[in-house]
Scaffold this active site. Structure first.
Site, mmCIF file in Angstrom:
data_model
loop_
_atom_site.group_PDB
_atom_site.id
_atom_site.type_symbol
_atom_site.label_atom_id
_atom_site.label_comp_id
_atom_site.label_asym_id
_atom_site.label_seq_id
_atom_site.Cartn_x
_atom_site.Cartn_y
_atom_site.Cartn_z
ATOM 1 N N CYS A 1 0.842 -1.203 0.000
ATOM 2 C CA CYS A 1 0.000 0.000 0.000
ATOM 3 C C CYS A 1 0.878 1.255 0.000
ATOM 4 O O CYS A 1 1.581 1.532 0.966
ATOM 5 C CB CYS A 1 -0.925 -0.064 1.221
ATOM 6 N N CYS B 1 0.320 3.823 2.749
ATOM 7 C CA CYS B 1 0.804 3.284 4.028
ATOM 8 C C CYS B 1 2.300 3.529 4.174
ATOM 9 O O CYS B 1 2.779 3.933 5.229
ATOM 10 C CB CYS B 1 0.552 1.775 4.129
#
Ligand SMILES: [Zn+2]
Length: 145
Positions: A69, A72
């Site tokens: 991600c 993230c």
């Protein structure tokens, strides 16, 4: 109000009893002798997660993330910076939702990154989406962390 706090060691997961007034004095684990606060979030698996959210007397802020991600990964250094500012009043931790799929399903994590704040084993606040360190600190304090 109690004058001692239970703090779970991020290294060996022993539950330490620390006088509240000494929390800011770089306390060390009575079992493994490592510092209880390191300025780094604790990486948790399912067992460690349960122990940290149920046995810590301080709130635990969890970053649910995954290695694939992009947002993230962008937030990761911001979360480390927030750790330096929120410790020792809050424990900051990370759960890799790819490695711990049952755990993220149990908490209904539908998007990542998601921050969730726990106190006494209960979730008290949740916020999806990447945040800056200043936002993380502000949000955590606004929610009682
Ligand atoms: Zn320890």
């Amino acid at each position: 109000m109690s004058d001692a706090l239970h703090i779970v060691c991020p290294h060996c997961e022993a539950v330490n009893r620390i006088p509240a007034v000494r929390l800011g004095e770089a306390p060390k684990c009575g079992k493994c002798h490592h510092p209880l606060f390191t300025g780094q979030p604790v990486e948790l698996n399912a067992a460690g997660f349960r122990k940290h959210i149920t046995r810590n007397d301080i709130p635990v802020l969890v970053d649910f993330w995954a290695p694939w991600c992009g947002p993230c990964r962008m937030m990761a250094p911001q979360f480390v910076q927030a750790t330096g500012q929120l410790e020792p009043r809050v424990r900051l931790a990370k759960v890799d939702t790819e490695a711990e799929q049952a755990l993220s399903a149990q908490f209904g994590i539908r998007s990542i990154p998601t921050l969730a704040l726990f106190r006494g084993g209960r979730e008290i606040a949740r916020q999806p989406g990447a945040m800056t360190s200043a936002n993380i600190v502000q949000w955590t304090r606004a929610n009682g962390g």
